[in-house]
Design a protein around this motif. Structure first.
Motif, PDB file in Angstrom:
ATOM      1  N   GLU A 132      -8.600 -21.195   5.762  1.00 27.05           N
ATOM      2  CA  GLU A 132      -8.279 -20.232   4.708  1.00 27.05           C
ATOM      3  C   GLU A 132      -7.451 -19.116   5.339  1.00 27.05           C
ATOM      4  OE1 GLU A 132     -10.490 -17.291   1.454  1.00 27.05           O
ATOM      5  OE2 GLU A 132     -11.660 -18.467   2.884  1.00 27.05           O
ATOM      6  N   ILE A 133      -6.243 -18.985   4.881  1.00 34.41           N
ATOM      7  CA  ILE A 133      -5.331 -17.998   5.443  1.00 34.41           C
ATOM      8  C   ILE A 133      -5.100 -16.893   4.425  1.00 34.41           C
ATOM      9  CG2 ILE A 133      -3.009 -17.600   6.346  1.00 34.41           C
ATOM     10  CD1 ILE A 133      -2.987 -20.523   7.223  1.00 34.41           C
ATOM     11  N   LYS A 134      -5.356 -15.660   4.838  1.00 27.08           N
ATOM     12  CA  LYS A 134      -5.117 -14.505   3.973  1.00 27.08           C
ATOM     13  C   LYS A 134      -4.076 -13.607   4.642  1.00 27.08           C
ATOM     14  CE  LYS A 134      -9.731 -14.443   1.888  1.00 27.08           C
ATOM     15  NZ  LYS A 134     -10.951 -13.621   1.622  1.00 27.08           N
ATOM     16  N   ILE A 135      -3.096 -13.218   3.880  1.00 21.67           N
ATOM     17  CA  ILE A 135      -2.049 -12.350   4.405  1.00 21.67           C
ATOM     18  C   ILE A 135      -2.087 -11.031   3.649  1.00 21.67           C
ATOM     19  CG2 ILE A 135       0.440 -12.055   4.742  1.00 21.67           C
ATOM     20  CD1 ILE A 135       0.652 -15.115   4.806  1.00 21.67           C
ATOM     21  N   LYS A 136      -2.258  -9.981   4.387  1.00 25.20           N
ATOM     22  CA  LYS A 136      -2.291  -8.648   3.784  1.00 25.20           C
ATOM     23  C   LYS A 136      -1.057  -7.879   4.263  1.00 25.20           C
ATOM     24  CE  LYS A 136      -5.099  -4.473   3.295  1.00 25.20           C
ATOM     25  NZ  LYS A 136      -6.354  -3.792   3.690  1.00 25.20           N
ATOM     26  N   THR A 137      -0.246  -7.468   3.325  1.00 23.07           N
ATOM     27  CA  THR A 137       0.973  -6.743   3.661  1.00 23.07           C
ATOM     28  C   THR A 137       0.769  -5.262   3.366  1.00 23.07           C
ATOM     29  OG1 THR A 137       2.307  -8.661   3.102  1.00 23.07           O
ATOM     30  CG2 THR A 137       3.450  -6.538   3.249  1.00 23.07           C
ATOM     31  N   LEU A 138       0.952  -4.457   4.381  1.00 26.61           N
ATOM     32  CA  LEU A 138       0.780  -3.026   4.195  1.00 26.61           C
ATOM     33  C   LEU A 138       1.993  -2.457   3.456  1.00 26.61           C
ATOM     34  CD1 LEU A 138      -0.602  -2.004   7.699  1.00 26.61           C
ATOM     35  CD2 LEU A 138      -1.893  -2.248   5.574  1.00 26.61           C
ATOM     36  N   PRO A 139       1.773  -1.534   2.518  1.00 24.67           N
ATOM     37  CA  PRO A 139       2.909  -0.890   1.835  1.00 24.67           C
ATOM     38  C   PRO A 139       3.701  -0.017   2.819  1.00 24.67           C
ATOM     39  CG  PRO A 139       0.870   0.226   1.279  1.00 24.67           C
ATOM     40  CD  PRO A 139       0.484  -1.004   2.049  1.00 24.67           C
ATOM     41  N   ASN A 140       4.952   0.157   2.502  1.00 24.83           N
ATOM     42  CA  ASN A 140       5.772   1.025   3.347  1.00 24.83           C
ATOM     43  C   ASN A 140       5.217   2.434   3.347  1.00 24.83           C
ATOM     44  OD1 ASN A 140       7.588  -1.015   3.926  1.00 24.83           O
ATOM     45  ND2 ASN A 140       8.815  -0.594   2.090  1.00 24.83           N
ATOM     46  N   VAL A 141       5.152   3.001   4.521  1.00 25.91           N
ATOM     47  CA  VAL A 141       4.615   4.348   4.651  1.00 25.91           C
ATOM     48  C   VAL A 141       5.742   5.338   4.785  1.00 25.91           C
ATOM     49  CG1 VAL A 141       3.164   5.855   6.043  1.00 25.91           C
ATOM     50  CG2 VAL A 141       2.538   3.460   5.737  1.00 25.91           C
TER      51      VAL A 141
END
Length: 263
Positions: A254-263
């Motif tokens: 199970e692969i989960k990808i979390k992309t952080l919003p631009n800061v």
């Protein structure tokens, strides 16, 4: 505690009368000469067989602790098996050339492939293991393990045209049976489900039938586990039960990808 007391205490606790590390060193020298004798074109066979016999006599003196067992006779039987061992190792090298698109020549396999080196030392050690020669076969395969990262117990049974790709982290247990035309990749374990000491004389490791491919980091455990012929075991699979012939076994992560919003 003064120095004299320290010395006395150390001597008191050195309680293994047969523990001579010269055996380890001499086994490694014997293994190196054996490998060169079989493969290096510039190493004279006749001369080196005589030197190997002399080295083997030294191993007998260090390793054969049972006075009622004639270990000196082992060499006569063992040296007669070397041509067949070499024939099988040449088949292993050819299997690697045929399996690995990265191999540029068969010479590269003999000189640069850790999987082939580990198989070579295993096959040479296995014949001594079958003779019941104490400790030396295990020292031979452990020498190869230290150099390659491939740990093959000399008691395993391995068929023809065996290929180990990359090799690092491969573990093959004492009672494993691997048949012909098998390919395995780095990190594969053929191990036991249980490690209880009373299971020493039972089959604890799996059987791999003909033409099986086992990809990286797969773990196959248990003496009753059989991987059927022509099967493919995918990377990271964990197997403790038999697999029918012509099967494909794979692990789905199970692969989960979390992309952080631009800061």
């Amino acid at each position: 505690m003064n120095q004299k007391s320290i010395i006395e205490k150390i001597i008191q606790h050195k309680n293994q009368p047969n523990l001579r590390f010269a055996l380890k060193q001499k086994t490694e020298q014997f293994t190196d000469r054996l490998f060169y004798t079989l493969f290096d074109i510039d190493t004279p066979v006749a001369e080196n067989l005589s030197l190997l016999e002399s080295q083997f006599d030294g191993l007998v003196d260090l390793a054969c602790w049972d006075v009622n067992k004639s270990c000196k006779k082992v060499w006569e039987s063992y040296v007669g098996k070397l041509p067949r061992i070499l024939e099988r190792l040449n088949m292993d090298a050819e299997a690697t050339v045929n399996c690995d698109p990265a191999s540029l020549s068969i010479e590269e396999v003999y000189m640069a492939y850790p999987g082939f080196y580990a198989i070579a030392i295993f096959r040479l050690a296995h014949e001594l293991y079958k003779e019941g020669f104490p400790l030396v076969p295990r020292l031979m395969t452990e020498y190869a393990h230290r150099q390659t990262g491939v740990d093959i117990n000399p008691g395993a049974h391995i068929g023809d045209s065996f290929h180990i790709d990359h090799g690092t982290g491969v573990v093959i247990g004492e009672t494993a049976i691997i048949k012909n035309d098998v390919k395995i990749y780095q990190g594969v374990t053929l191990g036991g489900l249980y490690v209880a000491k009373h299971l020493h004389k039972t089959k604890r490791h799996p059987t791999i039938e003909d033409n099986v491919t086992i990809y990286a980091n797969a773990t196959i455990l248990g003496g009753e586990t059989i991987i059927g012929a022509n099967s493919v075991i995918g990377g990271n699979a964990w197997i403790t039960a038999s697999v029918p012939p012509n099967s494909t076994v794979f692990h789905t992560p199970e692969i989960k990808i979390k992309t952080l919003p631009n800061v």
